[in-house]
Design a protein around this motif. Structure first.
Motif, PDB file in Angstrom:
ATOM      1  N   THR A 182       7.344  -3.887   0.664  1.00 20.14           N
ATOM      2  CA  THR A 182       7.900  -2.571   0.314  1.00 20.14           C
ATOM      3  C   THR A 182       6.805  -1.517   0.224  1.00 20.14           C
ATOM      4  OG1 THR A 182       9.737  -3.588  -0.898  1.00 20.14           O
ATOM      5  CG2 THR A 182       9.224  -1.300  -1.420  1.00 20.14           C
ATOM      6  N   SER A 183       5.704  -1.855  -0.436  1.00 22.71           N
ATOM      7  CA  SER A 183       4.636  -0.863  -0.612  1.00 22.71           C
ATOM      8  C   SER A 183       3.909  -0.561   0.696  1.00 22.71           C
ATOM      9  CB  SER A 183       3.647  -1.327  -1.684  1.00 22.71           C
ATOM     10  OG  SER A 183       2.877  -2.417  -1.242  1.00 22.71           O
ATOM     11  N   ILE A 184       3.746  -1.572   1.535  1.00 26.76           N
ATOM     12  CA  ILE A 184       3.111  -1.348   2.837  1.00 26.76           C
ATOM     13  C   ILE A 184       3.963  -0.404   3.676  1.00 26.76           C
ATOM     14  CG2 ILE A 184       2.576  -2.445   5.060  1.00 26.76           C
ATOM     15  CD1 ILE A 184       0.367  -2.913   3.128  1.00 26.76           C
ATOM     16  N   ASN A 185       5.283  -0.656   3.699  1.00 24.80           N
ATOM     17  CA  ASN A 185       6.176   0.210   4.470  1.00 24.80           C
ATOM     18  C   ASN A 185       6.195   1.629   3.914  1.00 24.80           C
ATOM     19  OD1 ASN A 185       6.905  -1.776   6.322  1.00 24.80           O
ATOM     20  ND2 ASN A 185       8.667  -2.452   5.125  1.00 24.80           N
ATOM     21  N   ALA A 186       6.104   1.756   2.584  1.00 20.96           N
ATOM     22  CA  ALA A 186       6.070   3.087   1.968  1.00 20.96           C
ATOM     23  C   ALA A 186       4.802   3.834   2.370  1.00 20.96           C
ATOM     24  CB  ALA A 186       6.160   2.968   0.449  1.00 20.96           C
ATOM     25  N   ARG A 234       5.193 -13.509   7.447  1.00 24.81           N
ATOM     26  CA  ARG A 234       4.705 -13.058   8.751  1.00 24.81           C
ATOM     27  C   ARG A 234       4.963 -11.564   8.952  1.00 24.81           C
ATOM     28  NH1 ARG A 234       6.725 -16.775  11.365  1.00 24.81           N
ATOM     29  NH2 ARG A 234       8.748 -15.845  11.852  1.00 24.81           N
ATOM     30  N   GLU A 235       6.154 -11.102   8.554  1.00 32.56           N
ATOM     31  CA  GLU A 235       6.496  -9.685   8.675  1.00 32.56           C
ATOM     32  C   GLU A 235       5.546  -8.825   7.841  1.00 32.56           C
ATOM     33  OE1 GLU A 235      10.341  -6.703   7.879  1.00 32.56           O
ATOM     34  OE2 GLU A 235      10.451  -8.848   7.376  1.00 32.56           O
ATOM     35  N   PHE A 236       5.214  -9.318   6.645  1.00 32.86           N
ATOM     36  CA  PHE A 236       4.300  -8.580   5.769  1.00 32.86           C
ATOM     37  C   PHE A 236       2.929  -8.402   6.411  1.00 32.86           C
ATOM     38  CE2 PHE A 236       0.792  -9.202   2.695  1.00 32.86           C
ATOM     39  CZ  PHE A 236       0.812  -7.949   2.108  1.00 32.86           C
ATOM     40  N   PHE A 237       2.344  -9.485   6.899  1.00 33.43           N
ATOM     41  CA  PHE A 237       1.005  -9.376   7.469  1.00 33.43           C
ATOM     42  C   PHE A 237       1.005  -8.553   8.758  1.00 33.43           C
ATOM     43  CE2 PHE A 237       0.069 -12.976   4.624  1.00 33.43           C
ATOM     44  CZ  PHE A 237      -1.105 -12.498   4.060  1.00 33.43           C
ATOM     45  N   GLN A 238       2.081  -8.597   9.499  1.00 32.84           N
ATOM     46  CA  GLN A 238       2.179  -7.750  10.687  1.00 32.84           C
ATOM     47  C   GLN A 238       2.255  -6.278  10.295  1.00 32.84           C
ATOM     48  OE1 GLN A 238       5.659  -9.437  12.562  1.00 32.84           O
ATOM     49  NE2 GLN A 238       4.470 -10.933  13.748  1.00 32.84           N
ATOM     50  N   ALA A 239       3.026  -5.984   9.247  1.00 35.74           N
ATOM     51  CA  ALA A 239       3.136  -4.606   8.774  1.00 35.74           C
ATOM     52  C   ALA A 239       1.803  -4.114   8.217  1.00 35.74           C
ATOM     53  CB  ALA A 239       4.227  -4.508   7.705  1.00 35.74           C
ATOM     54  N   TRP A 240       1.098  -4.976   7.500  1.00 36.84           N
ATOM     55  CA  TRP A 240      -0.216  -4.620   6.950  1.00 36.84           C
ATOM     56  C   TRP A 240      -1.195  -4.312   8.079  1.00 36.84           C
ATOM     57  CZ3 TRP A 240      -3.273  -8.229   3.059  1.00 36.84           C
ATOM     58  CH2 TRP A 240      -4.394  -7.531   2.585  1.00 36.84           C
ATOM     59  N   THR A 241      -1.186  -5.121   9.116  1.00 39.19           N
ATOM     60  CA  THR A 241      -2.063  -4.890  10.260  1.00 39.19           C
ATOM     61  C   THR A 241      -1.733  -3.561  10.942  1.00 39.19           C
ATOM     62  OG1 THR A 241      -2.325  -7.270  10.634  1.00 39.19           O
ATOM     63  CG2 THR A 241      -2.869  -5.815  12.470  1.00 39.19           C
ATOM     64  N   ARG A 242      -0.452  -3.253  11.069  1.00 37.63           N
ATOM     65  CA  ARG A 242      -0.061  -1.977  11.681  1.00 37.63           C
ATOM     66  C   ARG A 242      -0.558  -0.797  10.851  1.00 37.63           C
ATOM     67  NH1 ARG A 242       4.783  -4.821  12.781  1.00 37.63           N
ATOM     68  NH2 ARG A 242       5.782  -3.944  10.912  1.00 37.63           N
ATOM     69  N   LEU A 243      -0.456  -0.917   9.525  1.00 39.14           N
ATOM     70  CA  LEU A 243      -0.948   0.162   8.666  1.00 39.14           C
ATOM     71  C   LEU A 243      -2.452   0.330   8.831  1.00 39.14           C
ATOM     72  CD1 LEU A 243      -0.567   2.235   6.354  1.00 39.14           C
ATOM     73  CD2 LEU A 243      -0.934   0.339   4.747  1.00 39.14           C
ATOM     74  N   ASP A 244      -3.183  -0.764   8.836  1.00 39.08           N
ATOM     75  CA  ASP A 244      -4.637  -0.692   9.007  1.00 39.08           C
ATOM     76  C   ASP A 244      -4.996  -0.058  10.347  1.00 39.08           C
ATOM     77  OD1 ASP A 244      -4.989  -1.848   6.543  1.00 39.08           O
ATOM     78  OD2 ASP A 244      -5.451  -3.843   7.300  1.00 39.08           O
ATOM     79  N   ASN A 245      -4.297  -0.452  11.393  1.00 36.06           N
ATOM     80  CA  ASN A 245      -4.559   0.125  12.725  1.00 36.06           C
ATOM     81  C   ASN A 245      -4.248   1.619  12.742  1.00 36.06           C
ATOM     82  OD1 ASN A 245      -5.379  -2.343  13.748  1.00 36.06           O
ATOM     83  ND2 ASN A 245      -3.377  -2.847  14.619  1.00 36.06           N
ATOM     84  N   LYS A 246      -3.173   1.993  12.065  1.00 35.64           N
ATOM     85  CA  LYS A 246      -2.811   3.410  11.990  1.00 35.64           C
ATOM     86  C   LYS A 246      -3.912   4.219  11.316  1.00 35.64           C
ATOM     87  CE  LYS A 246       0.535   5.537  12.592  1.00 35.64           C
ATOM     88  NZ  LYS A 246       0.925   6.512  13.635  1.00 35.64           N
ATOM     89  N   LEU A 247      -4.419   3.725  10.185  1.00 34.27           N
ATOM     90  CA  LEU A 247      -5.465   4.457   9.466  1.00 34.27           C
ATOM     91  C   LEU A 247      -6.787   4.449  10.227  1.00 34.27           C
ATOM     92  CD1 LEU A 247      -4.686   3.342   5.813  1.00 34.27           C
ATOM     93  CD2 LEU A 247      -4.459   5.644   6.755  1.00 34.27           C
ATOM     94  N   ALA A 248      -7.081   3.340  10.897  1.00 34.36           N
ATOM     95  CA  ALA A 248      -8.333   3.245  11.646  1.00 34.36           C
ATOM     96  C   ALA A 248      -8.377   4.234  12.802  1.00 34.36           C
ATOM     97  CB  ALA A 248      -8.533   1.821  12.154  1.00 34.36           C
ATOM     98  N   THR A 249      -7.219   4.604  13.308  1.00 32.34           N
ATOM     99  CA  THR A 249      -7.155   5.509  14.464  1.00 32.34           C
ATOM    100  C   THR A 249      -6.485   6.832  14.110  1.00 32.34           C
ATOM    101  OG1 THR A 249      -5.047   4.512  15.176  1.00 32.34           O
ATOM    102  CG2 THR A 249      -7.081   3.570  16.075  1.00 32.34           C
ATOM    103  N   PHE A 250      -6.400   7.133  12.816  1.00 31.73           N
ATOM    104  CA  PHE A 250      -5.691   8.333  12.386  1.00 31.73           C
ATOM    105  C   PHE A 250      -6.375   9.575  12.957  1.00 31.73           C
ATOM    106  CE2 PHE A 250      -3.915  11.232   9.058  1.00 31.73           C
ATOM    107  CZ  PHE A 250      -2.583  10.914   9.266  1.00 31.73           C
ATOM    108  N   PRO A 251      -5.610  10.530  13.490  1.00 30.51           N
ATOM    109  CA  PRO A 251      -6.223  11.659  14.196  1.00 30.51           C
ATOM    110  C   PRO A 251      -6.835  12.729  13.302  1.00 30.51           C
ATOM    111  CG  PRO A 251      -3.827  11.852  14.218  1.00 30.51           C
ATOM    112  CD  PRO A 251      -4.143  10.516  13.619  1.00 30.51           C
ATOM    113  N   LEU A 252      -6.661  12.604  11.986  1.00 30.85           N
ATOM    114  CA  LEU A 252      -7.247  13.559  11.047  1.00 30.85           C
ATOM    115  C   LEU A 252      -8.328  12.881  10.217  1.00 30.85           C
ATOM    116  CD1 LEU A 252      -3.924  15.113   9.644  1.00 30.85           C
ATOM    117  CD2 LEU A 252      -5.268  15.889  11.615  1.00 30.85           C
ATOM    118  N   PRO A 253      -9.285  13.644   9.699  1.00 28.02           N
ATOM    119  CA  PRO A 253     -10.270  13.049   8.781  1.00 28.02           C
ATOM    120  C   PRO A 253      -9.577  12.436   7.570  1.00 28.02           C
ATOM    121  CG  PRO A 253     -10.963  15.248   9.468  1.00 28.02           C
ATOM    122  CD  PRO A 253      -9.552  15.072   9.945  1.00 28.02           C
TER     123      PRO A 253
END
Length: 199
Positions: free
Chosen positions: A27-31, A75-94
């Motif tokens: 829930t918190s990862i999705n939020a 499995r869904e949790f760790f996939q969602a966590w990885t997506r969040l990390d990837n999103k932040l790692a490539t976020f287009p703003l500082p």
């Protein structure tokens, strides 16, 4: 239930993790992902500051929740966590982590994913205690640490020993860019974002 607040101070987005100890579950990862996506869609946003409340930036993985989940949800949790990390790692703003307190485990990685980090001088701690729980870090988290932590000694202390590192030591180790009193944390974080933008 995860409670995260997004507010804007001029053109700086501030994501406030406001769920007690801010532990990571599905829930918190999705939020977090929803909040980050909403900021990315805002054409007026120029930078992102992430902070917590009280003495908790984030205490990381919600182990009490995780051990109760079935294989599919895990499995869904760790996939969602990885997506969040990837999103932040490539976020287009500082991105700036304003570490207001404990940043443990996933919370430490969340801070390390940001472009810059500022920590409060009192009650600011960073730690990756996976070794103490016999928890194997996912490869992408290990890669984050390798990229962001330049000192082999600090890397050892964080990953192999799971040491808690306070604000002064974190600054000396290059884990954070600045340390300030709690009363100035958000102000200085916003200034750091503005300086990063060259404004």
């Amino acid at each position: 239930m995860a409670s995260h607040i997004v507010r804007y101070i001029n053109d700086i987005a501030v994501l406030v993790l406001n769920d007690g100890k801010n532990r990571f579950n599905l829930t918190s990862i999705n939020a977090k992902m929803d909040a980050v996506n909403s900021i990315e869609r805002n054409v007026n946003a120029k930078a992102l500051v992430i902070t917590g409340t009280g003495t908790f930036f984030s205490m990381g993985l919600d182990l009490e929740w995780l051990v109760k989940q079935d294989e599919g949800t895990t499995r869904e949790f760790f996939q969602a966590w990885t997506r969040l990390d990837n999103k932040l790692a490539t976020f287009p703003l500082p991105t700036i982590a304003a570490i207001n307190g404990f940043a443990l485990g996933g919370g430490a990685f969340l801070a390390l994913l940001c472009d810059k980090r500022i920590m409060r001088t009192q009650k600011g701690w960073i730690c990756t205690p996976a070794i103490h729980y016999n928890f194997q870090l996912p490869p992408h988290l290990l890669e984050i640490v390798r990229i962001k932590v330049q000192s082999p000694k600090v890397l050892r202390d964080l990953v192999l020993f799971g040491n808690e590192i306070n604000a002064v030591d974190a600054l000396n180790a290059g884990l954070v860019d600045e340390i300030v009193d709690e009363s100035l944390l958000l102000q200085k974080a916003r200034q750091m974002a503005t300086d990063t933008l060259g404004e």
